[in-house]
Design an enzyme around this catalytic site. Structure first.
Site, short mmCIF file in Angstrom:
data_model
loop_
_atom_site.label_atom_id
_atom_site.label_comp_id
_atom_site.label_asym_id
_atom_site.label_seq_id
_atom_site.Cartn_x
_atom_site.Cartn_y
_atom_site.Cartn_z
N GLY A 53 -7.33 -0.25 4.95
CA GLY A 53 -5.87 -0.40 4.78
C GLY A 53 -5.09 0.37 5.84
N ARG A 86 7.44 -12.15 -2.28
CA ARG A 86 7.12 -13.24 -3.21
C ARG A 86 7.63 -13.00 -4.63
NH1 ARG A 86 0.95 -13.16 -1.50
NH2 ARG A 86 1.53 -10.98 -1.53
N ASP A 97 1.96 -1.83 17.90
CA ASP A 97 2.31 -0.73 16.98
C ASP A 97 2.65 0.52 17.79
OD1 ASP A 97 2.20 0.64 14.20
OD2 ASP A 97 0.83 1.82 15.42
N LYS A 155 6.20 2.52 18.13
CA LYS A 155 6.35 3.97 17.91
C LYS A 155 6.95 4.65 19.14
CE LYS A 155 2.74 4.33 14.45
NZ LYS A 155 1.29 4.29 14.24
N GLU A 211 -2.68 -2.44 10.54
CA GLU A 211 -1.53 -3.22 10.11
C GLU A 211 -2.02 -4.50 9.42
OE1 GLU A 211 1.83 -2.88 10.26
OE2 GLU A 211 1.65 -0.86 11.05
N ASN A 269 0.82 -1.22 0.00
CA ASN A 269 0.00 0.00 0.00
C ASN A 269 0.85 1.27 0.00
OD1 ASN A 269 -2.55 -1.36 0.26
ND2 ASN A 269 -1.99 -1.82 2.38
#
Ligand SMILES: NC(=O)c1ccc[n+]([C@@H]2O[C@H](COP(=O)([O-])OP(=O)(O)OC[C@H]3O[C@@H](n4cnc5c(N)ncnc54)[C@H](OP(=O)(O)O)[C@@H]3O)[C@@H](O)[C@H]2O)c1
Length: 341
Positions: A188, A46, A202, A206, A191, A13
């Site tokens: 989106g 991938r 998260d 931070k 996470e 993204n």
């Protein structure tokens, strides 16, 4: 005109929005900063069997001329790993060893290995920048580095995770925990592994980034006291609301006696507190400083564009550094090299 050659490590993204934002802002970047940028390589988990570290080594060797001219930039946007910050930290090391600059939105490297990566960047004479890692590219590190000279940050307090703030606010309106979290996943913003958000990892990552960079700490997400948000918080949220208070997931750290302690805790705040006023995906960070008292940064909107903008801002910071280095080489006297933030 400076032509940056970009190696995308991770192409999800954030990286895709970064590339489209570069295209949208091509005019202003060219006119205002004489920057052009093109993607010269892409590696995802991938895309090939080759390890990503091997890909970075080979790509830096292939683009050695651009690396020598300080025009090669590795854009690290792989998935956050809160166990060890890997393999992203190894990606950053390999890129700096290949004389590329690194810009990243991944909190892992700075949360686990900031000091050693900063030293590696200084040794290589390249930049390691991460404006998009905290509060989606709203200037924090740039602000402290460029606009607060000679100010010491002694602590901070903030709401730094959009998903949990959205969920807490939605639960105040009577929505379910699962429904609110699903909305963040669809957008989106959450996470890839949403447990990182709701278990407070998260925010702990931070907190570690902010503490390491702004307070000179050596903490990791694991040494941050951590709480998360779950469906059971509904009772506490409604009880707080009934007495005019709001529950927020507050990240904080302060330096006391040379020791830095980081925390991510659910806190009931009075409505007069700046952090209590944050709705939905809004974030804010209050820096405690020695000379200016409290300096607050509020983020009203979050999402991919501000995060991708953090990478664009890092690219402009690299350009300025390259220009300063060129100028110092032209002028007499010892060459100066700026430290990373
Ligand atoms: N999304 C946001 O709003 C936001 C905001 C601030 C910071 N961030 C941070 O920015 C980073 C990227 O977020 P995102 O939303 O773009 O994630 P994403 O859409 O899940 O994309 C992650 C990308 O990383 C690749 N990848 C994972 N492990 C890799 C490895 N070992 N080597 C090479 N590539 C690897 C994936 O490849 P495959 O597709 O092949 O698996 C994918 O292309 C994360 O660290 C996140 O915490 C995101």
């Amino acid at each position: 005109m400076t032509q940056f050659d970009l190696l995308l490590v991770g192409n999800g993204n954030v990286a895709r929005r970064f590339v489209s934002l570069l295209e949208e802002r091509r005019g202003v970047l060219g006119r205002r900063y004489a920057i052009r940028a093109r993607v010269v390589g892409v590696k995802t988990r991938r895309s090939s069997a080759e390890s990503t570290v091997d890909f970075i080594r080979a790509a830096c060797a292939r683009h050695a001329a651009a690396a020598r001219e300080r025009r090669l930039v590795v854009v690290e946007t792989t998935t956050l790993d809160v166990a060890k910050g890997e393999p992203a930290t190894s990606h950053v090391r390999a890129a700096l060893a290949g004389r590329a600059h690194v810009i990243t939105t991944n909190k892992g490297p700075t949360a686990f290995a900031y000091r050693s990566l900063r030293r590696a960047a200084e040794r290589a004479g390249r930049k390691f920048l991460f404006e998009g890692a905290v509060m989606d590219g709203i200037p924090i590190f740039n602000l402290v580095r460029d606009a607060l000279p000679a100010v010491t940050i002694i602590g901070f307090r903030g709401v730094v995770n959009s998903t949990t703030n959205y969920v807490l606010t939605a639960m105040e309106r009577g929505e379910t925990f699962d429904g609110a979290l699903a909305a963040m996943q669809r957008s989106g913003i959450a996470e890839a592994d949403a447990s990182l958000d709701i278990e407070g990892w998260d925010a702990a990552a931070k907190t570690a980034v902010l503490a390491n960079v702004l307070l000179g700490a050596r903490v990791t997400p694991h040494s941050v006291d951590r709480e998360g948000v779950n469906a059971a918080a509904a009772h506490r949220i409604l009880a707080a609301q009934a007495v005019g208070r709001r529950v927020k997931l507050v990240a904080s750290a302060e330096k006391a006696g040379g020791v830095v302690r980081g925390r991510v805790l659910l806190v009931d705040l009075p409505e007069t507190d700046l952090l209590a006023g944050l709705d939905g995906q809004e974030n804010a960070l209050i820096l405690h400083t020695d000379l200016l008292g409290e300096v607050a940064i509020v983020q009203r909107g979050s999402g991919l564009t501000p995060t991708a903008y953090g990478l664009v801002a890092d690219l402009v910071s690299i350009l300025r550094d390259v220009q300063r280095t060129r100028a110092s080489r032209r002028s007499p006297g010892p060459a100066r090299r700026d430290r990373n933030p």
